[in-house]
Design an enzyme around this catalytic site. Structure first.
Site, PDB file in Angstrom:
ATOM      1  N   ARG A 124      42.236  10.055   9.036  1.00  0.00           N
ATOM      2  CA  ARG A 124      41.707  10.447   7.717  1.00  0.00           C
ATOM      3  C   ARG A 124      40.401   9.754   7.348  1.00  0.00           C
ATOM      4  O   ARG A 124      39.521  10.385   6.769  1.00  0.00           O
ATOM      5  CB  ARG A 124      42.754  10.136   6.656  1.00  0.00           C
ATOM      6  N   LYS A 148      58.426   8.213  19.412  1.00  0.00           N
ATOM      7  CA  LYS A 148      59.676   8.287  18.680  1.00  0.00           C
ATOM      8  C   LYS A 148      59.423   8.023  17.182  1.00  0.00           C
ATOM      9  O   LYS A 148      58.410   7.404  16.882  1.00  0.00           O
ATOM     10  CB  LYS A 148      60.674   7.289  19.250  1.00  0.00           C
ATOM     11  N   ASP A 205      58.976   6.665  25.670  1.00  0.00           N
ATOM     12  CA  ASP A 205      59.907   5.601  25.318  1.00  0.00           C
ATOM     13  C   ASP A 205      59.360   4.383  26.041  1.00  0.00           C
ATOM     14  O   ASP A 205      59.481   4.269  27.267  1.00  0.00           O
ATOM     15  CB  ASP A 205      61.322   5.930  25.811  1.00  0.00           C
ATOM     16  N   HIS A 206      58.736   3.490  25.297  1.00  0.00           N
ATOM     17  CA  HIS A 206      57.968   2.455  25.991  1.00  0.00           C
ATOM     18  C   HIS A 206      58.847   1.522  26.820  1.00  0.00           C
ATOM     19  O   HIS A 206      58.376   0.895  27.742  1.00  0.00           O
ATOM     20  CB  HIS A 206      57.037   1.697  25.028  1.00  0.00           C
ATOM     21  N   LYS A 264      58.316  -0.392  30.928  1.00  0.00           N
ATOM     22  CA  LYS A 264      58.298  -1.839  31.201  1.00  0.00           C
ATOM     23  C   LYS A 264      58.571  -2.042  32.691  1.00  0.00           C
ATOM     24  O   LYS A 264      59.466  -1.421  33.257  1.00  0.00           O
ATOM     25  CB  LYS A 264      59.379  -2.552  30.360  1.00  0.00           C
ATOM     26  N   GLU A 315      65.837  -9.601  18.587  1.00  0.00           N
ATOM     27  CA  GLU A 315      64.492  -9.915  18.099  1.00  0.00           C
ATOM     28  C   GLU A 315      64.607 -10.995  17.051  1.00  0.00           C
ATOM     29  O   GLU A 315      65.528 -10.973  16.232  1.00  0.00           O
ATOM     30  CB  GLU A 315      63.851  -8.677  17.479  1.00  0.00           C
ATOM     31  N   ASP A 333      66.620   3.093  15.526  1.00  0.00           N
ATOM     32  CA  ASP A 333      65.358   2.474  15.936  1.00  0.00           C
ATOM     33  C   ASP A 333      65.399   1.996  17.385  1.00  0.00           C
ATOM     34  O   ASP A 333      64.410   2.083  18.099  1.00  0.00           O
ATOM     35  CB  ASP A 333      65.063   1.285  14.998  1.00  0.00           C
ATOM     36  N   HIS A 349      65.634   3.435  23.190  1.00  0.00           N
ATOM     37  CA  HIS A 349      65.371   2.437  24.230  1.00  0.00           C
ATOM     38  C   HIS A 349      66.632   1.992  24.974  1.00  0.00           C
ATOM     39  O   HIS A 349      66.669   1.969  26.200  1.00  0.00           O
ATOM     40  CB  HIS A 349      64.731   1.182  23.624  1.00  0.00           C
ATOM     41  N   LYS A 360      67.574  -7.484  14.312  1.00  0.00           N
ATOM     42  CA  LYS A 360      66.399  -8.217  13.825  1.00  0.00           C
ATOM     43  C   LYS A 360      66.886  -9.563  13.309  1.00  0.00           C
ATOM     44  O   LYS A 360      68.029  -9.685  12.850  1.00  0.00           O
ATOM     45  CB  LYS A 360      65.756  -7.465  12.654  1.00  0.00           C
TER      46      LYS A 360
END
Ligand code: BG6
Length: 506
Positions: free
Chosen positions: A60, A166, A195-196, A200, A234, A253, A258, A358
């Site tokens: 934008r 995602k 999907d990162h 890996k 995490e 998430d 993943h 988390k």
């Protein structure tokens, strides 16, 4: 001819991209800045990109090409992980960066984009190949795809591909609807769902470990494996993403995408060949054989958690409900633990415990495969507790693989103690691993979809996750149920204890 698959290519690291233009929607956003641009720059640094390469950013903010280049320079300097920075490489790369300002929701954007792309293609000789990257709000995916289609940008001289980030929907029905909309413009084979985790190095190495070695596969089944634990912990909180996160929650998430992909890679059958669809078919089959639980089963086999405030060291850490952008009564889970069963001959009866959260004590992602104990404890009291053999595949950090087994302690008598045989990436290879985005972007430009998820896999994952999500949404939990900085709710420990198991402390 594009290579079909990375694993068939003995010179995987000598792969080079054909000429193309990458059009990034959401070019001033966080993902572009932190991941995409540093990855593209690094591919240029490693000389993997063709001379005919360009990036066209779309967002934008009204920026000139020069302003966009200046912003991207800052991003690359800030977010390149120890990759170094080379002025000459940057200058050559930056000449291929262009920008078009406009609102994705505004149909007027797309004809402008078409004109700018034509200009870029001419200036950079990109061969008419275009990779679109949707790095925007998910609610804009369909609009962007339809806009691309309406301007006729989905067809042309070269190939067209579309990378989507995602979440792929928020449940099974919305995932299907998203695909239906994307398929109005792109064929499924042109849609690359990223999907990162699959990019890996350590996740790719699961396949090398399992199918490149003869000694592990015979043990890889219910006769020898007692259970599997997949942990993605995490230590960070929601990091300014409170708004997104309270809609998603830990299950959607991390697990829906993943961790189920990681589980599929651990548990899938050997692929007949290493062609993209052959590997993806096996992952998909595995996902479809995960038991979708009934509400009663869910109550005993899935535990949600939400972190509350705590003092960690000298820092006061807010609870999830106190994070910016989060509803102070939010019922969203920031922790999820699920015991999955795979209904096939290889895995029947072997629990796959998957957990993520988390604000856990540390950042660690690992897979621990616990084998059955020796059938007879002949060392009796002197041997002490016989701890089971464990194979640990550490995805991050301290990437590596460890095998834990019992050994005799030196000295008189037969005292046993667990010891570890370790493989460590850093020590063994002594070279930098490419980031997941470098691998995946290069793969998409080459046309290799092995490490991308497919619509059938997305649907299979939702089919097992959605029932859990439904039960959790209808249940009132006593949140918060774990203080920030701890290993999650007690109910998750009890879930394993009921089966005589315990979570590993990684
Ligand atoms: C993202 C999630 O997909 O993966 C984040 O949305 C999470 O919430 C991240 O933090 C974890 O990725 P990584 O590569 O740091 O393990």
């Amino acid at each position: 001819m594009p290579l079909e698959n990375p694993f068939q290519d003995p010179l995987r690291f000598d792969r080079r991209a054909p000429e193309c233009a990458v059009v990034i929607f959401g070019a001033t956003g966080d993902l572009t800045k932190r991941k995409l641009m540093p990855a593209l720059y690094r591919l240029a640094y490693d000389r993997r990109l063709a001379a005919g390469f360009a990036v066209l950013g779309v967002s934008r903010s009204p920026l000139s090409d020069g302003e966009f280049r200046a912003r991207m320079l800052e991003a690359v300097k800030q977010f390149s992980d120890g990759a170094g920075f080379d002025e000459d490489v940057w200058n050559a790369f930056a000449q291929g960066l262009y920008y078009t300002g406009g609102d994705i929701n505004d149909p007027a954007l797309y004809p402008c984009l078409r004109d700018k792309l034509a200009e870029v293609e001419q200036a950079r000789h990109t061969g008419g190949n275009v990779l679109f990257y949707l790095s925007t709000q998910p609610s804009q995916y369909a609009r962007a795809a339809l806009g691309i289609g309406a301007a006729g940008l989905n067809k042309g001289e070269g190939w067209r591909r579309l990378i989507v980030e995602k979440p792929f929907g928020h449940d099974l029905a919305s995932a299907r609807e998203l695909s239906r909309q994307l398929h109005q413009v792109f064929d499924e084979a042109e849609v690359y769902r990223i999907d990162h985790y699959l990019g890996k190095e350590t996740v790719q190495n699961i396949l090398a470990f399992r199918f490149g070695n003869g000694i592990f596969e015979p043990l890889w089944n219910r006769r020898y494996v007692n259970h599997v634990q997949i942990t993605a912990a995490e230590s960070i909180g929601v990091e300014g993403r409170g708004g997104y996160y309270q809609e998603a929650g830990a299950l959607a998430d991390m697990i829906q995408n993943h961790l189920l992909q990681v589980m599929a890679t651990i548990a899938m059958e050997p692929s007949a060949s290493f062609r993209a669809n052959s590997v993806r078919d096996e992952r998909s089959k595995l996902l479809r054989s995960i038991h979708a639980m009934t509400p009663d089963e869910i109550r005993g086999n899935a535990v949600p958690g939400q972190y509350g405030p705590a003092r960690i060291g000298s820092e006061d850490v807010p609870g999830f409900r106190q994070e910016p952008g989060v509803n102070p009564q939010s019922p969203t889970e920031t922790y999820a633990a699920v015991a999955f069963c795979v209904e096939n001959w290889r895995w029947a009866g072997v629990p796959f415990y998957v957990r993520t959260g988390k604000r856990l004590p540390k950042r660690v992602t690992e897979i621990a495969i616990q084998f059955n104990p020796a059938p007879l404890a002949i060392f009796g009291g002197e041997g002490g507790e016989l701890s089971p053999n464990l194979l640990i595949l550490r995805i991050q950090p301290e990437e590596g693989i460890s095998l834990k087994f019992l050994s005799k302690r030196p000295g008189a008598g037969m005292q046993l103690r667990p010891v570890s045989m370790d493989f460590n990436y850093g020590a063994s290879f002594g070279e930098r691993s490419p980031s997941a985005y470098e691998t995946l972007l290069l793969d998409a430009i080459i046309g290799d979809a092995t490490l991308y998820t497919r619509q059938d896999m997305v649907e299979a994952s939702w089919a097992v996750v959605e029932p859990i999500q439904n039960v959790w949404r209808q249940t009132k939990f006593d949140f918060p149920n774990y203080p920030a900085g701890t290993w999650g709710p007690a109910a998750a420990d009890e879930m394993l204890a009921r089966r005589g198991h315990a979570w590993r402390k990684p």
